[in-house]
Write a protein that holds these residues in place. Structure first.
Motif, PDB file in Angstrom:
ATOM      1  N   LEU A   1       0.748  -1.023   0.079  1.00  0.00           N
ATOM      2  CA  LEU A   1       0.020  -0.037   0.061  1.00  0.00           C
ATOM      3  C   LEU A   1       0.991   1.229  -0.113  1.00  0.00           C
ATOM      4  O   LEU A   1       0.691   2.423  -0.663  1.00  0.00           O
ATOM      5  CB  LEU A   1      -0.826  -0.021   1.270  1.00  0.00           C
ATOM      6  CG  LEU A   1      -1.865   1.171   1.372  1.00  0.00           C
ATOM      7  CD1 LEU A   1      -2.731   1.329   0.252  1.00  0.00           C
ATOM      8  CD2 LEU A   1      -2.709   0.902   2.754  1.00  0.00           C
ATOM      9  N   GLN A   2       1.881   1.204   0.980  1.00  0.00           N
ATOM     10  CA  GLN A   2       3.015   2.456   0.806  1.00  0.00           C
ATOM     11  C   GLN A   2       3.452   2.660  -0.346  1.00  0.00           C
ATOM     12  O   GLN A   2       3.496   3.804  -0.861  1.00  0.00           O
ATOM     13  CB  GLN A   2       3.897   2.067   1.863  1.00  0.00           C
ATOM     14  CG  GLN A   2       5.209   3.245   2.026  1.00  0.00           C
ATOM     15  CD  GLN A   2       6.056   2.823   2.617  1.00  0.00           C
ATOM     16  OE1 GLN A   2       6.288   2.001   3.525  1.00  0.00           O
ATOM     17  NE2 GLN A   2       7.426   3.208   2.193  1.00  0.00           N
TER      18      GLN A   2
ATOM     19  N   VAL B   1      -0.977   8.869   3.996  1.00  0.00           N
ATOM     20  CA  VAL B   1      -1.116   7.035   4.072  1.00  0.00           C
ATOM     21  C   VAL B   1       0.285   6.590   3.906  1.00  0.00           C
ATOM     22  O   VAL B   1       0.241   5.450   4.783  1.00  0.00           O
ATOM     23  CB  VAL B   1      -2.235   6.585   3.186  1.00  0.00           C
ATOM     24  CG1 VAL B   1      -2.247   5.205   2.910  1.00  0.00           C
ATOM     25  CG2 VAL B   1      -3.477   7.145   3.081  1.00  0.00           C
ATOM     26  N   ALA B   2       1.043   6.735   3.119  1.00  0.00           N
ATOM     27  CA  ALA B   2       2.413   6.192   2.930  1.00  0.00           C
ATOM     28  C   ALA B   2       3.192   6.351   4.236  1.00  0.00           C
ATOM     29  O   ALA B   2       3.815   5.547   4.589  1.00  0.00           O
ATOM     30  CB  ALA B   2       3.041   6.900   1.851  1.00  0.00           C
ATOM     31  N   VAL B   3       3.085   7.570   4.888  1.00  0.00           N
ATOM     32  CA  VAL B   3       3.636   7.898   6.194  1.00  0.00           C
ATOM     33  C   VAL B   3       3.331   6.894   7.140  1.00  0.00           C
ATOM     34  O   VAL B   3       4.249   6.203   7.848  1.00  0.00           O
ATOM     35  CB  VAL B   3       3.505   9.224   6.693  1.00  0.00           C
ATOM     36  CG1 VAL B   3       3.709   9.432   7.946  1.00  0.00           C
ATOM     37  CG2 VAL B   3       4.451  10.290   5.588  1.00  0.00           C
TER      38      VAL B   3
ATOM     39  N   PHE C   1       3.476   6.161  -5.573  1.00  0.00           N
ATOM     40  CA  PHE C   1       3.193   6.579  -7.063  1.00  0.00           C
ATOM     41  C   PHE C   1       2.226   7.570  -7.353  1.00  0.00           C
ATOM     42  O   PHE C   1       2.508   8.498  -8.208  1.00  0.00           O
ATOM     43  CB  PHE C   1       2.936   5.161  -7.858  1.00  0.00           C
ATOM     44  CG  PHE C   1       4.037   4.375  -8.226  1.00  0.00           C
ATOM     45  CD1 PHE C   1       4.711   4.580  -9.400  1.00  0.00           C
ATOM     46  CD2 PHE C   1       4.712   3.507  -7.500  1.00  0.00           C
ATOM     47  CE1 PHE C   1       5.957   3.824  -9.982  1.00  0.00           C
ATOM     48  CE2 PHE C   1       5.791   2.762  -7.738  1.00  0.00           C
ATOM     49  CZ  PHE C   1       6.494   2.980  -9.069  1.00  0.00           C
ATOM     50  N   LEU C   2       1.165   7.413  -6.624  1.00  0.00           N
ATOM     51  CA  LEU C   2      -0.064   8.416  -6.518  1.00  0.00           C
ATOM     52  C   LEU C   2       0.414   9.725  -6.112  1.00  0.00           C
ATOM     53  O   LEU C   2       0.114  10.623  -6.780  1.00  0.00           O
ATOM     54  CB  LEU C   2      -1.237   7.803  -5.675  1.00  0.00           C
ATOM     55  CG  LEU C   2      -2.459   8.693  -5.466  1.00  0.00           C
ATOM     56  CD1 LEU C   2      -3.249   8.792  -6.850  1.00  0.00           C
ATOM     57  CD2 LEU C   2      -3.498   7.898  -4.582  1.00  0.00           C
ATOM     58  N   ALA C   3       1.160   9.879  -4.999  1.00  0.00           N
ATOM     59  CA  ALA C   3       1.714  11.144  -4.527  1.00  0.00           C
ATOM     60  C   ALA C   3       2.670  11.750  -5.540  1.00  0.00           C
ATOM     61  O   ALA C   3       2.421  12.934  -5.645  1.00  0.00           O
ATOM     62  CB  ALA C   3       2.446  10.717  -3.151  1.00  0.00           C
TER      63      ALA C   3
END
Length: 338
Positions: A99-100, A182-184, A105-107
């Motif tokens: 997920l991270q 979310v990645a964080v 990639f999205l960020a």
């Protein structure tokens, strides 16, 4: 004694240099491939291929560690085929890391590399909180101060992140910042969870990596066909790939494996310098490649983040004495006053 110290210092500097260059290059190139390409590749397939490469590299390193093919096969039978419970245990960080990586990639499809690099440092307070809650460790007052300083710096960067002139796609900054958040959270939890699993047994780091990457391949492959299944079947798994995309995948693979080496052989201060240097390199590259217009608030915020990373890595005073002389502290005391 002198030669050993000299070699040790050179190796630490080597680790520092490689980690810095990998982090900066990965962020900038990923941003580049997500903003200037005409045939856009599927980010989910890139994440999946990264897991496959990390698995292959980990098996190669374990083969070298065991010393023979028969020992390697025995180790894999015992720890992979013969340990379903451990495989399930390692599937948790696999899912979270997958997920991270997709959030990265999205960020970077919606934020400039420099803005992403600064904002992503929020993983430090998130990891600190997870460390206190999950591993029952303590943080010094100076470290807590640096955490608040870092949050202030990131807030300034978000307030006025700057604009890029050479980006060909529509961007959504709110979506980008949400993806970083979310990645964080994923980075903090998965990192501490994996450390807890590592230190709960004497199992080799590379065996644990193999267990995690096997689960990771299954998780990311499922993600490919859940998110982009129809398009992947129509256009192909490697649609849109070029040499730059493969460089991004290789950098992601090297970065994932190199983290364990850095944790083992360098200290927090060196990692802090590396993170700060990566921010500077990403900013310079963004100005050159994407014509990023640096704002005053971005500059001040980035400076605060760099200083806070350095302060966070400063060693505690008399750590050994405190740990041996003081009774065990409660969770509330650790969170509030240590």
């Amino acid at each position: 004694m002198a030669p050993r110290e000299n070699v040790s210092l050179l190796f630490k500097l080597y680790c520092l240099l490689v980690m810095t260059l990998v982090a900066a290059a990965y962020t900038v190139l990923l941003r580049y491939t997500r903003t200037v390409q005409t045939d856009m590749y599927f980010s989910t397939t890139a994440v999946c291929i990264t897991e496959v490469i990390k698995l292959v590299l980990s098996v190669c390193i374990l083969a070298k560690e065991t010393g023979s093919l028969s020992r390697l096969v025995t180790s894999l039978k015992e720890n992979v085929l013969g340990s379903p419970v451990e495989m399930i245990k390692l599937s948790v960080p696999s899912l979270v890391y997958a997920l991270q990586n997709n959030m990265a990639f999205l960020a970077l499809s919606n934020l400039d590399a420099a803005v992403y690099q600064v904002t992503y440092q929020l993983k430090i307070p998130c990891t600190a909180l997870c460390t206190v809650l999950m591993l029952h460790r303590s943080l010094s007052k100076l470290q807590w101060f640096s955490v608040f300083m870092l949050c202030g710096g990131v807030t300034l960067v978000q307030y006025n992140p700057g604009e890029t002139a050479k980006v060909q796609i529509e961007q959504n900054h709110l979506l980008g910042f949400s993806a970083v958040a979310v990645a964080v959270l994923c980075s903090g939890f998965a990192g501490v969870y994996f450390e807890k699993v590592l230190k709960s047994s004497e199992t080799s780091l590379w065996v644990r990596n193999i267990q995690m990457y096997i689960s990771g391949i299954a998780v990311t492959l499922a993600g490919v066909y859940m998110s982009d299944g129809a398009q992947v079947i129509e256009k192909g798994f490697f649609y849109g790939y070029n040499y730059l995309v493969w460089v991004v995948v290789l950098l992601a693979s090297a970065g994932g494996l190199y983290t364990s080496v850095v944790v083992k052989y360098t200290d927090n201060i060196m990692k802090g310098f590396s993170a700060a240097a990566a921010i500077v390199i990403s900013t310079i590259a963004s100005v050159i490649l994407f014509e990023l217009h640096i704002t005053l608030t971005f500059s001040v915020g980035a400076l605060l983040v760099c200083v806070s990373i350095y302060v966070y890595g400063l060693p505690k005073k008399d750590t050994t004495k405190i740990e041996t002389s003081e009774p065990a502290k409660s969770l509330n005391e650790k969170l509030i006053s240590v």
